[in-house]
Design an enzyme around this catalytic site. Structure first.
Site, PDB file in Angstrom:
ATOM      1  N   SER A 140      36.981  91.626  42.686  1.00  0.00           N
ATOM      2  CA  SER A 140      35.783  92.459  42.641  1.00  0.00           C
ATOM      3  C   SER A 140      35.667  93.209  41.313  1.00  0.00           C
ATOM      4  O   SER A 140      35.603  92.597  40.256  1.00  0.00           O
ATOM      5  CB  SER A 140      35.789  93.417  43.837  1.00  0.00           C
ATOM      6  OG  SER A 140      34.563  94.067  43.995  1.00  0.00           O
ATOM      7  N   ASP A 171      29.060  93.999  39.694  1.00  0.00           N
ATOM      8  CA  ASP A 171      30.491  93.992  39.395  1.00  0.00           C
ATOM      9  C   ASP A 171      30.950  92.541  39.337  1.00  0.00           C
ATOM     10  O   ASP A 171      30.141  91.612  39.398  1.00  0.00           O
ATOM     11  CB  ASP A 171      31.276  94.807  40.424  1.00  0.00           C
ATOM     12  CG  ASP A 171      31.174  94.242  41.825  1.00  0.00           C
ATOM     13  OD1 ASP A 171      30.219  93.498  42.110  1.00  0.00           O
ATOM     14  OD2 ASP A 171      32.054  94.541  42.657  1.00  0.00           O
ATOM     15  N   ASP A 226      32.390  90.308  41.224  1.00  0.00           N
ATOM     16  CA  ASP A 226      32.047  89.310  42.240  1.00  0.00           C
ATOM     17  C   ASP A 226      30.649  89.524  42.801  1.00  0.00           C
ATOM     18  O   ASP A 226      30.238  88.844  43.736  1.00  0.00           O
ATOM     19  CB  ASP A 226      33.081  89.290  43.365  1.00  0.00           C
ATOM     20  CG  ASP A 226      33.024  90.525  44.259  1.00  0.00           C
ATOM     21  OD1 ASP A 226      32.565  91.584  43.791  1.00  0.00           O
ATOM     22  OD2 ASP A 226      33.458  90.434  45.422  1.00  0.00           O
ATOM     23  N   ASP A 233      29.197  91.746  44.623  1.00  0.00           N
ATOM     24  CA  ASP A 233      28.905  92.247  45.971  1.00  0.00           C
ATOM     25  C   ASP A 233      28.380  93.678  45.909  1.00  0.00           C
ATOM     26  O   ASP A 233      28.086  94.273  46.943  1.00  0.00           O
ATOM     27  CB  ASP A 233      30.115  92.149  46.897  1.00  0.00           C
ATOM     28  CG  ASP A 233      31.283  93.042  46.495  1.00  0.00           C
ATOM     29  OD1 ASP A 233      31.257  93.614  45.380  1.00  0.00           O
ATOM     30  OD2 ASP A 233      32.235  93.153  47.291  1.00  0.00           O
TER      31      ASP A 233
END
Length: 453
Positions: A104, A247, A249, A251
């Site tokens: 992440s 960010d 990833d 999400d």
């Protein structure tokens, strides 16, 4: 033994904590635990696998694919794709498991492994615990045609792009929800470097892209949702309507308005809650937010007749509260926003489309967020503290009560023990930054005096 799974999968330093051997073992254990629970009954199991742009994701995703296939699971390897893309494809392809290789917003040397169950939902604590307990156990290896296959399936990423664009069209009630909008997107050199800009452009926006040249090493490196200064400057220089930042990833998503001012997750949730309330899509007129959401959000929602249900910190707990209450919107100050009509997890690309649609169809982002004041908030981390005594130490609880009495309705105090280390977080909100800092420092001193190990 410390629990391997945290609030967002298994995470640590790649090739030291998160090794290829661990990746294989986790994949095998997950396959067998789900099989034992009857998830694969009557059909050949299938998994969707994706990763972010970290160079370590290459060997870790290969290891996960090998582990799953050796346990008899067919693997659709999508390659680089946002975490919510894997969640969506797990559901849309009727797969039994989704796996994401990502850490992440963490720095590049870290990596992680997280799983989704059928339908694209994160595994519950009991299943994760069962996987941990299964690690290293003997198992009956399939042979011959019972061994799983691994299929490169990068073309499936386009299905996710079409899904989020379709969601934005539905949300806005128009085929070109971002028409006429000038938007800057900071992709953090991460998983949405291609997908995010493509989706925004497909929805009609004029898109300027920055930090979308991943090389395996530059993910989150001074860019993205945790470093918004560059985005703010670029939005102002280009005269754009707004900017959005993902960010690693994707999400999560944060934004800046046309003046370069930061719009955090609380303001984004408030903006979307008001829009969904007007359209009748905010189920039970309720927003789910964590304990860390600002008092300013609470006040703005109360004024609009919107209730807030508080959850523990972590998007999995937000989603749990949403599912328990049948609510349609929830999220975190950090930019995880879940819109249940379109997603089963926080989705930064979807969030950027929905926020963009609101701006394209009405007032500026700054004006739309004007009613959502953010009170000064100070967070002090106190390391080396006995987190188990936060709620039982009488002197500390008296100090908390005194601070709350002094602040009254104009502020808020929260003490939160870390779930993984000997650390206590002291958070104070007040009408002035000086008051917030003064009370936070005083309470941190009490924590040090009373709870130091």
């Amino acid at each position: 033994m410390a629990r391997l799974f945290g609030t967002d999968g298994v995470r640590g330093l790649a090739n030291r904590d998160i090794t290829a051997e661990l990746a294989v073992d986790l994949a095998v254990a997950a396959a067998f635990v789900l099989a034992e629970r009857g998830e694969f009954a009557g059909h050949r199991p299938r998994a969707v696998l994706g990763r972010d742009t970290r160079v370590s994701g290459q060997f870790l995703s290969s290891a996960v694919a090998a582990g799953l296939a050796s346990a008899g699971v067919d693997v659709l390897d999508v390659g680089v794709i946002p975490t919510p893309g894997v969640a969506y494809l797990t559901a849309s392809t009727d797969a039994d498991i989704g796996v994401v290789i990502s850490a992440s917003h963490n720095p590049m040397p870290d990596n992680g492994i997280k799983f989704f169950s059928r339908g694209g939902h994160k595994l519950d604590d009991a299943v994760e615990q069962a996987i941990e307990e299964r690690l290293g156990a003997e198992w009956d290896r399939p042979t011959g045609s019972a061994v799983g296959s691994i299929s490169p399936s990068g073309d499936l990423a386009e299905d996710y792009v079409q899904h989020v664009v379709s969601a934005a069209r539905s949300f806005a009630g128009t085929d070109a929800p971002l028409a006429g909008l000038s938007i800057v997107v900071d992709a953090a050199h991460g998983a949405a470097s291609s997908i995010g800009p493509r989706a925004l452009a497909a929805a009609g926006a004029d898109v300027h892209v920055m930090n979308a040249a991943p090389d395996g090493h530059n993910i989150n490196d001074g860019v993205g949702s945790t470093h918004l200064d560059g985005l703010s400057v670029t939005v102002v220089e280009r005269g754009a309507d707004l900017g959005v930042a993902y960010d690693g990833d994707a999400d999560r998503c944060l934004a800046v308005d046309h003046t370069g001012a930061v719009v955090n997750g609380d303001a984004i949730m408030g903006l979307l809650a008001l829009a969904m309330q007007r359209s009748g899509a905010l189920y039970h007129d309720t927003l789910v937010a964590t304990l860390m959401s600002n008092l300013g959000l609470h006040r703005a929602m109360q004024a609009a007749g919107i209730a807030i249900v508080e959850s523990a910190v972590g998007d999995r707990y937000v989603l749990e509260a949403m599912r328990d209450g049948g609510f349609s919107l929830g999220g975190e100050q950090s930019g995880h926003v879940i819109v249940a009509d379109y997603a089963t997890t926080g989705d930064g690309v979807l969030t950027s489309l929905l926020v963009g649609a609101q701006v394209a169809g009405g007032e500026s982002l700054r004006d739309q967020c004007a009613s959502i004041d953010t009170l000064p908030q100070v967070l002090v981390n106190v390391p080396g503290a006995d987190r188990t005594r936060v709620y039982s130490d009488d002197a500390l609880q008296r100090a908390v009560a005194d601070a709350r009495a002094a602040l009254g309705d104009s502020g808020r105090v929260l003490l939160r023990p870390s779930g993984t280390e000997n650390l206590v977080r002291v958070m104070v909100e007040a009408t002035t930054a000086d008051d917030a800092q003064r009370h936070a420092d005083a309470l941190a001193d009490v924590v040090r005096d009373r709870l130091t190990l």
